[in-house]
Write a protein that holds these residues in place. Structure first.
Motif, PDB file in Angstrom:
ATOM      1  N   PRO A 274       2.851  -4.156  -2.886  1.00  0.00           N
ATOM      2  CA  PRO A 274       2.391  -3.228  -3.920  1.00  0.00           C
ATOM      3  C   PRO A 274       2.583  -1.759  -3.530  1.00  0.00           C
ATOM      4  O   PRO A 274       2.237  -0.859  -4.290  1.00  0.00           O
ATOM      5  CB  PRO A 274       0.898  -3.564  -4.044  1.00  0.00           C
ATOM      6  N   VAL A 275       3.157  -1.520  -2.366  1.00  0.00           N
ATOM      7  CA  VAL A 275       3.352  -0.165  -1.852  1.00  0.00           C
ATOM      8  C   VAL A 275       4.851   0.139  -1.798  1.00  0.00           C
ATOM      9  O   VAL A 275       5.592  -0.562  -1.117  1.00  0.00           O
ATOM     10  CB  VAL A 275       2.736  -0.023  -0.438  1.00  0.00           C
ATOM     11  N   PRO A 276       5.321   1.167  -2.514  1.00  0.00           N
ATOM     12  CA  PRO A 276       6.746   1.514  -2.453  1.00  0.00           C
ATOM     13  C   PRO A 276       7.053   2.426  -1.272  1.00  0.00           C
ATOM     14  O   PRO A 276       6.167   3.060  -0.702  1.00  0.00           O
ATOM     15  CB  PRO A 276       6.966   2.271  -3.764  1.00  0.00           C
TER      16      PRO A 276
ATOM     17  N   PRO B 184      -5.602  -1.395   6.366  1.00  0.00           N
ATOM     18  CA  PRO B 184      -6.878  -2.078   6.105  1.00  0.00           C
ATOM     19  C   PRO B 184      -7.372  -1.869   4.668  1.00  0.00           C
ATOM     20  O   PRO B 184      -7.933  -2.788   4.056  1.00  0.00           O
ATOM     21  CB  PRO B 184      -7.847  -1.455   7.116  1.00  0.00           C
ATOM     22  N   TYR B 185      -7.146  -0.664   4.123  1.00  0.00           N
ATOM     23  CA  TYR B 185      -7.534  -0.403   2.736  1.00  0.00           C
ATOM     24  C   TYR B 185      -6.745  -1.323   1.803  1.00  0.00           C
ATOM     25  O   TYR B 185      -7.298  -1.889   0.863  1.00  0.00           O
ATOM     26  CB  TYR B 185      -7.279   1.063   2.392  1.00  0.00           C
ATOM     27  N   LEU B 186      -5.453  -1.463   2.054  1.00  0.00           N
ATOM     28  CA  LEU B 186      -4.610  -2.358   1.260  1.00  0.00           C
ATOM     29  C   LEU B 186      -5.140  -3.788   1.326  1.00  0.00           C
ATOM     30  O   LEU B 186      -5.224  -4.475   0.296  1.00  0.00           O
ATOM     31  CB  LEU B 186      -3.159  -2.308   1.748  1.00  0.00           C
ATOM     32  N   ALA B 187      -5.516  -4.238   2.520  1.00  0.00           N
ATOM     33  CA  ALA B 187      -6.048  -5.597   2.681  1.00  0.00           C
ATOM     34  C   ALA B 187      -7.296  -5.794   1.829  1.00  0.00           C
ATOM     35  O   ALA B 187      -7.428  -6.811   1.135  1.00  0.00           O
ATOM     36  CB  ALA B 187      -6.344  -5.876   4.155  1.00  0.00           C
TER      37      ALA B 187
ATOM     38  N   SER C 102      -2.815   1.248  -2.893  1.00  0.00           N
ATOM     39  CA  SER C 102      -2.173   2.145  -1.919  1.00  0.00           C
ATOM     40  C   SER C 102      -2.963   3.441  -1.704  1.00  0.00           C
ATOM     41  O   SER C 102      -2.517   4.307  -0.958  1.00  0.00           O
ATOM     42  CB  SER C 102      -0.745   2.462  -2.367  1.00  0.00           C
ATOM     43  N   LEU C 103      -4.134   3.586  -2.318  1.00  0.00           N
ATOM     44  CA  LEU C 103      -4.923   4.810  -2.177  1.00  0.00           C
ATOM     45  C   LEU C 103      -5.328   5.067  -0.724  1.00  0.00           C
ATOM     46  O   LEU C 103      -5.452   6.216  -0.301  1.00  0.00           O
ATOM     47  CB  LEU C 103      -6.161   4.767  -3.076  1.00  0.00           C
TER      48      LEU C 103
ATOM     49  N   GLY D  41       2.441  -3.916   3.943  1.00  0.00           N
ATOM     50  CA  GLY D  41       2.170  -2.486   3.930  1.00  0.00           C
ATOM     51  C   GLY D  41       2.523  -1.721   5.185  1.00  0.00           C
ATOM     52  O   GLY D  41       2.272  -0.518   5.268  1.00  0.00           O
ATOM     53  N   LEU D  42       3.141  -2.380   6.165  1.00  0.00           N
ATOM     54  CA  LEU D  42       3.543  -1.695   7.390  1.00  0.00           C
ATOM     55  C   LEU D  42       4.977  -2.040   7.785  1.00  0.00           C
ATOM     56  O   LEU D  42       5.833  -1.167   7.853  1.00  0.00           O
ATOM     57  CB  LEU D  42       2.584  -2.037   8.539  1.00  0.00           C
ATOM     58  N   THR D  43       5.216  -3.313   8.018  1.00  0.00           N
ATOM     59  CA  THR D  43       6.506  -3.758   8.546  1.00  0.00           C
ATOM     60  C   THR D  43       7.710  -3.271   7.739  1.00  0.00           C
ATOM     61  O   THR D  43       8.672  -2.768   8.329  1.00  0.00           O
ATOM     62  CB  THR D  43       6.524  -5.297   8.674  1.00  0.00           C
ATOM     63  N   PRO D  44       7.702  -3.353   6.388  1.00  0.00           N
ATOM     64  CA  PRO D  44       8.890  -2.930   5.642  1.00  0.00           C
ATOM     65  C   PRO D  44       9.175  -1.422   5.719  1.00  0.00           C
ATOM     66  O   PRO D  44      10.250  -0.984   5.322  1.00  0.00           O
ATOM     67  CB  PRO D  44       8.577  -3.307   4.185  1.00  0.00           C
ATOM     68  N   PHE D  45       8.235  -0.650   6.226  1.00  0.00           N
ATOM     69  CA  PHE D  45       8.349   0.805   6.191  1.00  0.00           C
ATOM     70  C   PHE D  45       8.759   1.421   7.530  1.00  0.00           C
ATOM     71  O   PHE D  45       8.996   2.628   7.604  1.00  0.00           O
ATOM     72  CB  PHE D  45       7.023   1.407   5.723  1.00  0.00           C
ATOM     73  N   LEU D  46       8.828   0.630   8.571  1.00  0.00           N
ATOM     74  CA  LEU D  46       9.060   1.175   9.906  1.00  0.00           C
ATOM     75  C   LEU D  46      10.418   1.867  10.051  1.00  0.00           C
ATOM     76  O   LEU D  46      10.500   2.944  10.655  1.00  0.00           O
ATOM     77  CB  LEU D  46       8.885   0.081  10.959  1.00  0.00           C
ATOM     78  N   ILE D  47      11.473   1.283   9.495  1.00  0.00           N
ATOM     79  CA  ILE D  47      12.797   1.907   9.618  1.00  0.00           C
ATOM     80  C   ILE D  47      12.830   3.231   8.851  1.00  0.00           C
ATOM     81  O   ILE D  47      13.305   4.246   9.357  1.00  0.00           O
ATOM     82  CB  ILE D  47      13.907   0.952   9.137  1.00  0.00           C
ATOM     83  N   GLY D  48      12.297   3.235   7.636  1.00  0.00           N
ATOM     84  CA  GLY D  48      12.253   4.470   6.850  1.00  0.00           C
ATOM     85  C   GLY D  48      11.436   5.552   7.529  1.00  0.00           C
ATOM     86  O   GLY D  48      11.802   6.731   7.518  1.00  0.00           O
TER      87      GLY D  48
END
Length: 194
Positions: A51-53, A148-151, A102-103, A165-172
């Motif tokens: 749910p987080v872009p 944790p907020y996302l969870a 994502s807040l 909410g973490l792993t897909p964003f590491l490269i970016g």
């Protein structure tokens, strides 16, 4: 005056301090930082299964913090958060309000901007290596609050929230950090030549 003498004279400053001081300057910088973050949040790429872009929002928040310093960075991101929660559609993908899962990342950005701003005032934005550490710390703070907020908000396990909410964003995030590592120390070098 030599570059070393100029750098020594400017210790304890952030880039925004190079603009002549006034209340109007500070208000404009705080508002401008909030607007920059809101615009950068619209640069969004959806991530399948999350749910987080991917957005430019985190980069903007960390850039605002390092450029403005802790106090103005905090105020800028607080303005961004409050106005977005009040209904202005400038969170990621035109979102607003308080219901987005994502807040938590926005709250993390508020803390991260403050932390990186404090480090920048101590010279962490003057070299590539120190800037790398500063950006990594800022990103870690954002995730420490956002995941944790996302969870909780999305009723996910912590493992699922990390995967979404973490792993897909590491490269970016590594690319954003590399960009900041080049931009801020270069801005200081240019300022020191004047």
């Amino acid at each position: 005056m030599s570059t070393a003498a100029v750098s020594a004279r400017r210790s304890g400053q952030v880039l925004a301090d190079l603009i002549p001081s006034s209340r109007v300057r500070d208000v404009a910088l705080v508002a401008g930082g909030a607007v920059l973050t809101g615009i950068a949040a619209q640069i969004a790429v959806p991530v399948p299964g999350s749910p987080v872009p991917v957005t430019g929002q985190t980069f903007a928040a960390l850039l605002v913090g390092t450029s403005l310093g802790a106090r103005r960075g905090l105020l800028s991101l607080a303005l961004y958060a409050v106005v977005g929660m009040a209904g202005v559609p400038w969170f990621a993908e035109g979102g607003s309000g308080t219901a987005a899962p994502s807040l938590g990342y926005v709250f993390g950005m508020l803390l991260a901007a403050t932390a990186v701003g404090a480090l920048a005032r101590r010279g962490a934005d003057r070299s590539v290596l120190r800037m790398a550490g500063t950006m990594l710390l800022g990103e870690a703070i954002i995730y420490a609050v956002g995941v944790p907020y996302l969870a909780l908000a999305a009723d996910m396990s912590l493992t699922a929230a990390i995967a979404a909410g973490l792993t897909p964003f590491l490269i970016g995030d590594a690319l954003k950090a590399a960009l900041a590592m080049g931009v801020l120390p270069t801005a200081w070098k240019l300022a020191d030549r004047r």
